[in-house]
Motif scaffolding. Sequence first.
Motif, PDB file in Angstrom:
ATOM      1  N   ALA A 113       0.673  -0.771   0.226  1.00 26.27           N
ATOM      2  CA  ALA A 113       0.156  -0.029  -0.093  1.00 26.27           C
ATOM      3  C   ALA A 113       1.127   1.214   0.076  1.00 26.27           C
ATOM      4  O   ALA A 113       0.666   2.152  -0.613  1.00 26.27           O
ATOM      5  CB  ALA A 113      -1.657  -0.107   1.580  1.00 26.27           C
ATOM      6  N   ALA A 162      -4.170   1.888   0.622  1.00 26.23           N
ATOM      7  CA  ALA A 162      -3.962   2.384  -0.854  1.00 26.23           C
ATOM      8  C   ALA A 162      -3.842   4.084  -0.905  1.00 26.23           C
ATOM      9  O   ALA A 162      -3.238   4.335  -1.316  1.00 26.23           O
ATOM     10  CB  ALA A 162      -4.069   1.722  -2.036  1.00 26.23           C
ATOM     11  N   LEU A 168      -8.126  -3.796   1.033  1.00 27.98           N
ATOM     12  CA  LEU A 168      -6.553  -3.464   0.532  1.00 27.98           C
ATOM     13  C   LEU A 168      -6.483  -1.590  -0.383  1.00 27.98           C
ATOM     14  O   LEU A 168      -5.534  -0.997  -0.408  1.00 27.98           O
ATOM     15  CB  LEU A 168      -5.932  -4.151  -0.683  1.00 27.98           C
ATOM     16  CG  LEU A 168      -5.930  -5.370  -0.024  1.00 27.98           C
ATOM     17  CD1 LEU A 168      -5.492  -6.267  -1.402  1.00 27.98           C
ATOM     18  CD2 LEU A 168      -4.185  -5.148   0.674  1.00 27.98           C
TER      19      LEU A 168
END
Length: 543
Positions: free
Chosen positions: A177, A250, A246
């Motif tokens: 990330a 990020a 996820l």
Amino acid sequence: MTASSAFSRIFGARDPGYPIRSDMTPEAELLEIIASYQRHVDDLAIWSTNSTRVHALLEVALRPRAESFRRGLEVIDFPWETLIDLVLEWHYAHPSGDREVVDQDVFNALDLALKFTRITPLEVAIRTGAYRIRKTGNDFRVHYQWNMAPEVADLYLERRSSTHETPEPSPAELEWAAKQDRKQLNKFEPPIALMRRATDRALTSIKEWQASTSEGHLADDFDLGDGLTVRSMTEVLSVLMAIAQLGELAHARVRAPGVTLVHAHRSAIIDWMKELCSNSTKPAIDVALDRLTAGLGRSVRRSLLVPNGEIVTFLPLLLFPRAFDSLMLRTAAYNPGTYGPIGQRQGNQANVWAKWFSAVSGTQVAERLKVRDATGKVVGDLDVVALDATTMRGAVFEIKWPIDAVTLPETLKIEGNITAAARQLGHVRKLLREGESEVQLPRGWPAFRDVEWTWCVGTPRQLTARPLPEPEMTAISMQYLASLGEVDTLTDVLGLLEKPDWPQAGSHYTVQKTTIELDRHRIHMDSLHLKDVDWLPRVRRSS
């Protein structure tokens, strides 16, 4: 940090346009005022814009939440689900135009939607009789008419059931990330090994949530129709949770303005699913994605994917549900033809009541006892009967096992089911008391008329503040009973059924005044505020 600061034009003046008659009650006049605001929805300029408006609405609506996430802050006490639900409901109810979206259109739509997060519950409560209202000049004072302690108890019990911690991301996920930039986010495609690790973590979370429910959970092989089982739907949900998390990780590390939304082509999502869902076929994955996709008449509390052409937007992890069984059943119910046999199998789970009472010392339990009239005709049944033959006291339950409610209409439907169940049970009680009918108890039990019975309606989780239409009858939930822990005798339970232990005003909650301004009117309404203390029902021990 408060979300309201991001919507500076929330209380803009609007022409009311509603008729006022001298014979109107305060309730009727307030409902007219609310109806006039509902008519403003169709007049919003954004409905003449093209289909990209859905992303613009989501982006701006969730921007405060995204900024707080990026800064490591938490926005509390804000109805994200309700706001997004309204925005998408309005979007799908209005055909797209061809005009380009401009910021002012988005702000105006969100201003109105934000206000309706408070207006809609108020309207429903007025129509159901939960409030009494008086009017002084242009001000309305809206007071609770019912004892709201059961509602507070529900809030406390739900808060306890939602305290499970989600496992933290692995160092590999955090490292990935941290390396993302804005361009890479627009082509979101984590390595499959990383996605598998995130999916396994999400699957663990789902299993922990399911195992924690007091009323039990659906078995992995439970048939959800169209070739879909609970096992395969759980796999699909775990992948979606992994992608959403996820994406949030990020986005949180990208300094450019933006929101924590992930977008992907449906074909890419299916490819990921085929790699990560070992127990799911391609047709089952397609069915699951279709059921989880937003659209007209579908709540975002069930629909986690928002389509816009070939691109699919994932709602933030914050909006993912915790009542996974409820989500699976509700999405199956989109097709009434498919849901019929599913609903029947769901109802069979009501035997958890018999199991719970059987664990109480000295208690005998029977289920589904037929009530017959003098001709032998079945005129009703008793779902669950619990007896302590030593004290000659017992409880009779009419069990309703609806899908858990997470939206206001679903909650109202369950309250209607509880009311109908109370009437049904009251009718059977009247027949038995008048001697017009009889019930055949198991061999060795005393005659029904010789036992002092407590009469109740049982649900899986939902309590109700609405008074029952039958005297000397209580509505209680399995979640409430299970929270008692170990119970010594049936007499202890009966005492609680006849006089439930509820949270106390002042000690556990307060009723505070909240004000909504609509044009020249001010609406001062009661609202519940839980104190930062713990609460669980307690048994009054028999002497």
